[in-house]
Design a protein around this motif. Structure first.
Motif, short mmCIF file in Angstrom:
data_model
loop_
_atom_site.label_atom_id
_atom_site.label_comp_id
_atom_site.label_asym_id
_atom_site.label_seq_id
_atom_site.Cartn_x
_atom_site.Cartn_y
_atom_site.Cartn_z
N UNK A 165 80.63 22.00 29.62
CA UNK A 165 81.67 21.40 30.46
C UNK A 165 81.38 21.61 31.94
N UNK A 166 80.96 22.82 32.31
CA UNK A 166 80.65 23.12 33.71
C UNK A 166 79.53 22.23 34.22
N UNK A 167 78.48 22.09 33.42
CA UNK A 167 77.33 21.29 33.83
C UNK A 167 77.67 19.82 33.88
N UNK A 168 78.44 19.35 32.90
CA UNK A 168 78.84 17.94 32.89
C UNK A 168 79.70 17.60 34.09
N UNK A 169 80.50 18.55 34.54
CA UNK A 169 81.34 18.32 35.72
C UNK A 169 80.46 18.08 36.94
N UNK A 170 79.40 18.84 37.08
CA UNK A 170 78.47 18.64 38.19
C UNK A 170 77.73 17.31 38.06
N UNK A 171 77.39 16.95 36.85
CA UNK A 171 76.70 15.68 36.62
C UNK A 171 77.61 14.51 36.99
N UNK A 172 78.88 14.58 36.60
CA UNK A 172 79.82 13.51 36.92
C UNK A 172 80.03 13.39 38.43
N UNK A 173 79.80 14.50 39.14
CA UNK A 173 79.92 14.48 40.60
C UNK A 173 78.67 13.91 41.26
N UNK A 174 77.71 13.46 40.45
CA UNK A 174 76.51 12.83 40.99
C UNK A 174 75.36 13.78 41.22
N UNK A 175 75.50 15.03 40.79
CA UNK A 175 74.41 16.00 40.97
C UNK A 175 73.38 15.81 39.86
N UNK A 176 72.13 15.88 40.24
CA UNK A 176 71.06 15.65 39.26
C UNK A 176 70.06 16.80 39.18
N UNK A 177 70.01 17.61 40.19
CA UNK A 177 69.14 18.78 40.14
C UNK A 177 70.04 20.02 40.14
N UNK A 178 70.41 20.42 38.94
CA UNK A 178 71.44 21.44 38.76
C UNK A 178 70.81 22.76 38.32
N UNK A 179 71.08 23.80 39.06
CA UNK A 179 70.55 25.13 38.75
C UNK A 179 71.60 25.94 38.00
N UNK A 180 71.12 26.94 37.28
CA UNK A 180 71.99 27.89 36.60
C UNK A 180 71.61 29.31 37.02
N UNK A 181 72.58 30.04 37.56
CA UNK A 181 72.40 31.47 37.78
C UNK A 181 73.10 32.14 36.61
N UNK A 182 72.32 32.62 35.66
CA UNK A 182 72.86 33.09 34.39
C UNK A 182 73.20 34.58 34.45
N UNK A 183 73.89 35.04 33.40
CA UNK A 183 74.25 36.44 33.32
C UNK A 183 73.15 37.28 32.72
N UNK A 184 73.48 38.48 32.38
CA UNK A 184 72.53 39.45 31.87
C UNK A 184 71.86 38.96 30.59
N UNK A 185 70.55 39.14 30.51
CA UNK A 185 69.79 38.70 29.34
C UNK A 185 70.20 39.51 28.10
N UNK A 186 70.28 38.81 26.98
CA UNK A 186 70.60 39.48 25.72
C UNK A 186 72.08 39.52 25.41
N UNK A 187 72.92 39.04 26.34
CA UNK A 187 74.36 39.01 26.13
C UNK A 187 74.75 37.67 25.51
N UNK A 188 75.67 37.69 24.56
CA UNK A 188 76.09 36.46 23.89
C UNK A 188 76.56 35.40 24.87
N UNK A 189 77.35 35.80 25.87
CA UNK A 189 77.89 34.84 26.83
C UNK A 189 76.76 34.16 27.60
N UNK A 190 75.75 34.91 28.00
CA UNK A 190 74.62 34.33 28.74
C UNK A 190 73.88 33.33 27.87
N UNK A 191 73.63 33.70 26.63
CA UNK A 191 72.91 32.82 25.71
C UNK A 191 73.65 31.52 25.49
N UNK A 192 74.95 31.61 25.23
CA UNK A 192 75.71 30.40 24.89
C UNK A 192 75.95 29.52 26.11
#
Length: 338
Positions: A165-192
């Motif tokens: 949903x977060x990424x789609x919101x940026x896409x609908x705003x016309x963004x095409x080069x979208x970065x992700x600053x993710x959480x700690x590796x190995x955590x379920x939330x980061x993976x999902x």
């Protein structure tokens, strides 16, 4: 309820929260309207439990947590469960137990002296647990955690759908080069959240670029460092999805230092909807981490089990609603489409 959820395009847990009128559930008016319209179209009538028929009007629900001090999440789960239980005349008691090694003995010492309807076990981090035997000897529900073998029902946040949903919101705003600053590796939330991000890109025919994913650690410093590294690229991002609001704070600082304006030059989306998000400048678009709602669903499920309803060992995902603020810019046509 499953039919209503499918028609409205929401989770079954959301249908339950809307139709029960759960106080404190943070759902958008549009979501509530879709659920009610779907229920009306299908002729669904909610069967409400009579308070006098509660299976344990003179008993307690035992709420067991592994942590309450570091973040607001576990207290929100407790509050959601407590408010729902009170609707049926059931009260709750809490025990905070650090570590799982001696969890069973502590549970027995602190909670088994009173006649409990059942137990809710909640963890601060979304993670896999190995429930002690006591959880299999009384009706029990896991919240924000799960048993790998699914021997107990569990309530989890819809992290994957939230990342999408977060990424789609940026896409609908016309963004095409979208970065992700993710959480700690190995955590379920980061993976999902990463999986949801990738799904959204794929659905929009935007190639996944691993160079646009920065491995963070949930802290503002990671948001700052990640943003600086991402913006040094020859083709920097025009949108950044920060996997939590604390990293978005650092992201804001970095963009300001670089002389970039939010949302004119670059859009930013966070996750968690911490209180600080609404006071950032500009206010941060983010997603709600629905711990209050998860607690309410857990209490309702526990009441069902105690009342003799066979629910199976379901794993229920509660959706993370988007809170749209001013850190994402839409053109006139894009805003209408969103």
């Amino acid at each position: 309820m499953m039919d209503v959820a499918a028609r409205a395009g929401v989770s079954q847990a959301t249908v339950s929260l809307v139709l029960n009128g759960s106080v404190g559930a943070r759902l958008t008016d549009a979501t509530k309207l879709r659920v009610r319209e779907a229920a009306n179209a299908l002729g669904y009538k909610l069967v409400r439990r009579a308070k006098k028929k509660s299976p344990a009007s003179d008993k307690l629900i035992g709420f067991v947590a592994d942590e309450v001090a570091t973040d607001p999440w576990t207290p929100l789960i407790f509050e959601g469960a407590r408010e729902k239980a009170l609707e049926y005349g059931v009260t709750m008691t809490m025990a905070v137990l650090r570590g799982e090694g001696d969890l069973k003995s502590q549970l027995i010492d602190q909670m088994s002296k009173q006649p409990h309807l059942g137990l809710i076990y909640a963890t601060m981090l979304t993670r896999q647990v190995q429930p002690p035997q006591i959880f299999f000897e009384t009706p029990s529900v896991l919240v924000n955690c799960y048993d790998k073998r699914r021997r107990l029902p569990s309530i989890l946040p819809g992290e994957l759908l939230g990342g999408r949903t977060a990424t789609e919101h940026l896409i609908r705003a016309g963004r095409r080069r979208i970065a992700l600053i993710n959480g700690q590796h190995g955590i379920d939330a980061s993976r999902d959240r990463l999986r949801g991000y990738r799904q959204a890109l794929s659905s929009a025919d935007i190639p996944y670029d691993p160079e646009l994913v920065y491995p963070g650690n949930w802290e503002p410093s990671a948001g700052y460092e990640g943003t600086m590294q991402l913006m040094r690229q020859d083709n920097p991002p025009d949108g950044i999805f920060c996997a939590n609001d604390m990293m978005a704070l650092g992201c804001y600082d970095a963009l300001k230092e670089l002389g970039l304006r939010i949302p004119d030059d670059i859009s930013v989306v966070g996750f968690d909807d911490r209180e600080v998000a609404q006071f950032m400048r500009p206010p941060l678009t983010t997603l709600v981490l629905p711990h209050y709602e998860m607690g309410a669903v857990a209490a309702e499920l526990l009441l069902d089990i105690a009342g003799g309803l066979s629910t199976g060992h379901d794993q229920i995902k509660v959706e993370c609603p988007l809170v749209s603020r001013n850190s994402v810019a839409f053109g006139a046509n894009e805003e209408n489409a969103a």
